[in-house]
Enzyme design. Structure first.
Site, short mmCIF file in Angstrom:
data_model
loop_
_atom_site.label_atom_id
_atom_site.label_comp_id
_atom_site.label_asym_id
_atom_site.label_seq_id
_atom_site.Cartn_x
_atom_site.Cartn_y
_atom_site.Cartn_z
N HIS A 44 0.84 -1.19 0.00
CA HIS A 44 0.00 0.00 0.00
C HIS A 44 0.87 1.24 0.00
O HIS A 44 2.08 1.16 0.24
CB HIS A 44 -0.94 0.00 1.22
CG HIS A 44 -0.23 0.00 2.53
ND1 HIS A 44 0.06 1.15 3.23
CD2 HIS A 44 0.28 -1.03 3.27
CE1 HIS A 44 0.68 0.84 4.35
NE2 HIS A 44 0.84 -0.48 4.40
N ARG A 45 0.26 2.37 -0.31
CA ARG A 45 0.98 3.64 -0.23
C ARG A 45 1.13 4.03 1.24
O ARG A 45 0.21 3.80 2.03
CB ARG A 45 0.23 4.72 -0.98
CG ARG A 45 0.33 4.53 -2.47
CD ARG A 45 -0.29 5.69 -3.25
NE ARG A 45 -0.28 5.37 -4.65
CZ ARG A 45 -1.24 4.67 -5.28
NH1 ARG A 45 -2.29 4.27 -4.62
NH2 ARG A 45 -1.14 4.41 -6.56
#
Length: 121
Positions: A44-45
């Site tokens: 994920h970011r």
């Protein structure tokens, strides 16, 4: 439900993630992920997390809520610094490993890019 302490959207899923889900575990890691572990992670970011993970809090994966039953000693730090923790769907009351967050409930069967995970107090 209140505002999340931390929320993320999955951007990629490593080729071994499905095998870990069968073992009721999900490894999360924020970009950039070291290449030697990317195959094992749902990526994920990175986001900003200012809270502390505690038993009794809630994790929501898409539309399903899970109660946190135990938190490893470095899980909060790892989430803040690396976006990295292991979610273990086993309802354990004592952390298995320092970076593990244990959840009550049936684990997710699959995870895909675009799936959302949020942590609530």
């Amino acid at each position: 439900m209140s505002l999340p302490l931390y929320q993320l959207e999955i951007v990629s899923v490593g080729k071994f993630v499905a095998g870990y889900l069968q073992k009721h575990k999900l490894i999360l890691f924020a970009e950039p992920v070291p290449s030697d572990i990317a195959d094992y992670c749902a990526v994920h970011r990175p986001g900003k997390f200012n809270g502390v993970l505690l038993p009794g809090q809630t994790v929501k994966i898409n539309d399903i809520e899970y109660r946190i039953s135990a938190v490893g000693s470095v899980a909060t730090t790892n989430l803040k610094q690396l976006g990295h923790i292991t979610l273990s769907f086993d309802s354990a009351n004592c952390p298995e490993l320092p970076g593990t967050v244990h959840l009550c409930g049936q684990g997710v069967q699959e995870i895909h890019p675009g799936d959302r995970i949020a942590f609530y107090s």
